[in-house]
Design an enzyme around this catalytic site. Structure first.
Site, PDB file in Angstrom:
ATOM      1  N   ASN A   9      49.312  38.724  40.500  1.00  0.00           N
ATOM      2  CA  ASN A   9      47.947  38.936  40.010  1.00  0.00           C
ATOM      3  C   ASN A   9      47.675  40.429  40.131  1.00  0.00           C
ATOM      4  O   ASN A   9      47.431  40.929  41.225  1.00  0.00           O
ATOM      5  CB  ASN A   9      46.958  38.116  40.863  1.00  0.00           C
ATOM      6  CG  ASN A   9      45.507  38.473  40.568  1.00  0.00           C
ATOM      7  OD1 ASN A   9      45.205  39.080  39.541  1.00  0.00           O
ATOM      8  ND2 ASN A   9      44.610  38.115  41.474  1.00  0.00           N
ATOM      9  N   LYS A  11      45.212  42.126  39.095  1.00  0.00           N
ATOM     10  CA  LYS A  11      43.799  42.521  39.186  1.00  0.00           C
ATOM     11  C   LYS A  11      43.531  43.661  38.185  1.00  0.00           C
ATOM     12  O   LYS A  11      44.112  43.654  37.111  1.00  0.00           O
ATOM     13  CB  LYS A  11      43.452  42.899  40.626  1.00  0.00           C
ATOM     14  CG  LYS A  11      43.932  41.814  41.612  1.00  0.00           C
ATOM     15  CD  LYS A  11      43.388  41.940  42.983  1.00  0.00           C
ATOM     16  CE  LYS A  11      43.944  40.795  43.837  1.00  0.00           C
ATOM     17  NZ  LYS A  11      43.349  40.691  45.147  1.00  0.00           N
ATOM     18  N   HIS A  96      39.046  32.857  40.774  1.00  0.00           N
ATOM     19  CA  HIS A  96      39.501  33.725  41.863  1.00  0.00           C
ATOM     20  C   HIS A  96      38.304  34.140  42.716  1.00  0.00           C
ATOM     21  O   HIS A  96      37.201  34.328  42.200  1.00  0.00           O
ATOM     22  CB  HIS A  96      40.197  34.956  41.280  1.00  0.00           C
ATOM     23  CG  HIS A  96      40.898  35.772  42.322  1.00  0.00           C
ATOM     24  ND1 HIS A  96      40.225  36.669  43.114  1.00  0.00           N
ATOM     25  CD2 HIS A  96      42.192  35.795  42.716  1.00  0.00           C
ATOM     26  CE1 HIS A  96      41.096  37.217  43.959  1.00  0.00           C
ATOM     27  NE2 HIS A  96      42.296  36.708  43.730  1.00  0.00           N
ATOM     28  N   GLU A  98      37.437  36.872  43.928  1.00  0.00           N
ATOM     29  CA  GLU A  98      36.762  38.109  43.503  1.00  0.00           C
ATOM     30  C   GLU A  98      35.813  37.840  42.339  1.00  0.00           C
ATOM     31  O   GLU A  98      34.770  38.476  42.219  1.00  0.00           O
ATOM     32  CB  GLU A  98      37.817  39.177  43.150  1.00  0.00           C
ATOM     33  CG  GLU A  98      38.474  39.723  44.408  1.00  0.00           C
ATOM     34  CD  GLU A  98      39.903  40.206  44.226  1.00  0.00           C
ATOM     35  OE1 GLU A  98      40.337  40.414  43.079  1.00  0.00           O
ATOM     36  OE2 GLU A  98      40.596  40.358  45.264  1.00  0.00           O
ATOM     37  N   GLU A 165      43.852  30.119  48.439  1.00  0.00           N
ATOM     38  CA  GLU A 165      43.739  31.519  48.842  1.00  0.00           C
ATOM     39  C   GLU A 165      42.601  31.687  49.844  1.00  0.00           C
ATOM     40  O   GLU A 165      41.440  31.876  49.451  1.00  0.00           O
ATOM     41  CB  GLU A 165      43.459  32.407  47.617  1.00  0.00           C
ATOM     42  CG  GLU A 165      44.573  32.419  46.606  1.00  0.00           C
ATOM     43  CD  GLU A 165      44.625  33.741  45.842  1.00  0.00           C
ATOM     44  OE1 GLU A 165      45.697  34.351  45.831  1.00  0.00           O
ATOM     45  OE2 GLU A 165      43.593  34.170  45.297  1.00  0.00           O
ATOM     46  N   GLY A 171      44.261  40.671  50.494  1.00  0.00           N
ATOM     47  CA  GLY A 171      44.218  42.131  50.554  1.00  0.00           C
ATOM     48  C   GLY A 171      44.009  42.701  51.946  1.00  0.00           C
ATOM     49  O   GLY A 171      43.692  43.882  52.104  1.00  0.00           O
ATOM     50  N   SER A 204      47.904  38.111  51.006  1.00  0.00           N
ATOM     51  CA  SER A 204      48.835  38.984  51.736  1.00  0.00           C
ATOM     52  C   SER A 204      50.261  38.429  51.775  1.00  0.00           C
ATOM     53  O   SER A 204      50.950  38.536  52.794  1.00  0.00           O
ATOM     54  CB  SER A 204      48.315  39.279  53.139  1.00  0.00           C
ATOM     55  OG  SER A 204      47.080  39.988  53.063  1.00  0.00           O
TER      56      SER A 204
HETATM   57  P1  PGA Z   1      46.873  39.946  47.952  1.00  0.00           P
HETATM   58  O1  PGA Z   1      45.953  39.262  46.812  1.00  0.00           O
HETATM   59  O2  PGA Z   1      48.270  39.426  47.747  1.00  0.00           O
HETATM   60  O3  PGA Z   1      46.772  41.429  47.679  1.00  0.00           O
HETATM   61  O4  PGA Z   1      46.316  39.546  49.264  1.00  0.00           O
HETATM   62  C1  PGA Z   1      46.110  37.909  46.485  1.00  0.00           C
HETATM   63  C2  PGA Z   1      45.150  37.517  45.390  1.00  0.00           C
HETATM   64  O5  PGA Z   1      44.027  38.028  45.357  1.00  0.00           O
HETATM   65  O6  PGA Z   1      45.483  36.675  44.535  1.00  0.00           O
END
Ligand code: PGA
Length: 242
Positions: A9, A11, A96, A98, A165, A171, A204
């Site tokens: 992903n 982003k 997601h 976000e 998630e 992140g 992560s």
């Molecule tokens: P990350 O993000 O691997 O940077 O923790 C995962 C995601 O938001 O799908």
């Protein structure tokens, strides 16, 4: 056996120039990737057209990061499912955290998007997961059961991926313990009518924890943010050692 789905992903990262540079570095690593796993790149809308041309004939699938639920209309700034399938997109991330946090996504709008995506032939990747506060309050299970109930109301479960998630793991470098992720993913599976739905872990995921994560029996793949941006690191993830 359930399909393993390893999805990056990106982003809001990578211009077209950066995307093609990534592919130059990434594609050579896929020559020996076992075919029991599907490799997906969920990229910004502006990268999709170019990447679709470069990836034509390759085993990598393209994904978008959002989709509107109408096929067309006066919705300035939005993209519809037929616009995505026309350029060869196969997957779309929906709900997601976000998007839930910054753009007002709800279980109800996620549900509308999933249905529109499936109708056009896209495979939705529905994201669910709790905040740190919800976890500390012991609300993880009820929150996730609720997200699934509303997000999947009336949804065809034969054409679906789910990503667990935990928001506190995204992140942050604070990966969820693989056994705990396995437990929650087992709970998610118990809520589904189709036990064959691939369920990913996200939050992560890195080259140094992917093998342990994929060794868990309930975990069918990963949704990877930061570590999907570098060719060598995402290559190590898709080439995890089973
Ligand atoms: P990350 O993000 O691997 O940077 O923790 C995962 C995601 O938001 O799908």
């Amino acid at each position: 056996m359930r399909k393993k789905v390893l999805a990056g992903n990106w982003k809001m990262y990578k211009t077209q120039a950066e995307a093609s540079e990534f592919l130059e570095g990434f594609l050579p690593h896929l020559e020996d990737t076992p075919d029991d796993r599907e490799v997906v790149l969920c990229v910004p809308f502006t990268d999709l057209g170019l990447m679709s041309k470069i990836l034509h004939g390759s085993a990598i699938r393209l994904g978008a990061q959002n989709v509107h639920w109408e096929t067309a209309g006066a919705y300035t700034g939005e993209i519809s499912a037929p616009m995505l399938t026309e350029i060869g997109v196969r997957y779309v991330v929906i709900g997601h955290s976000e998007r839930r946090q910054y753009f007002g996504e709800t279980d109800e709008t996620a549900n509308l998007r999933i249905k529109a995506a499936q109708k056009a032939g896209l495979i939705p990747i529905l994201c669910v997961g709790e905040t740190k506060e919800q976890r500390d309050l012991g609300e993880t299970e009820s929150l996730i059961v609720g997200q699934l109930k509303e997000g999947l109301a009336g949804v065809d479960q034969s054409n679906l991926v789910i990503a667990y998630e935990p928001i506190w793991a995204i992140g942050t470098g604070d990966t969820c313990d693989s056994k705990e992720a396995n437990r929650v993913i087992g709970l998610i599976r118990s809520q589904l009518s189709n036990s064959g739905v691939p369920i990913q872990y996200g939050g992560s995921v890195k080259p140094d924890n992917i093998d342990e994560i994929m060794a868990q029996p309930e975990i069918d793949g990963a949704l990877v943010g930061g570590a999907s941006l570098q060719p060598a690191s995402f290559a190590r993830i898709v080439n995890y050692q089973a």
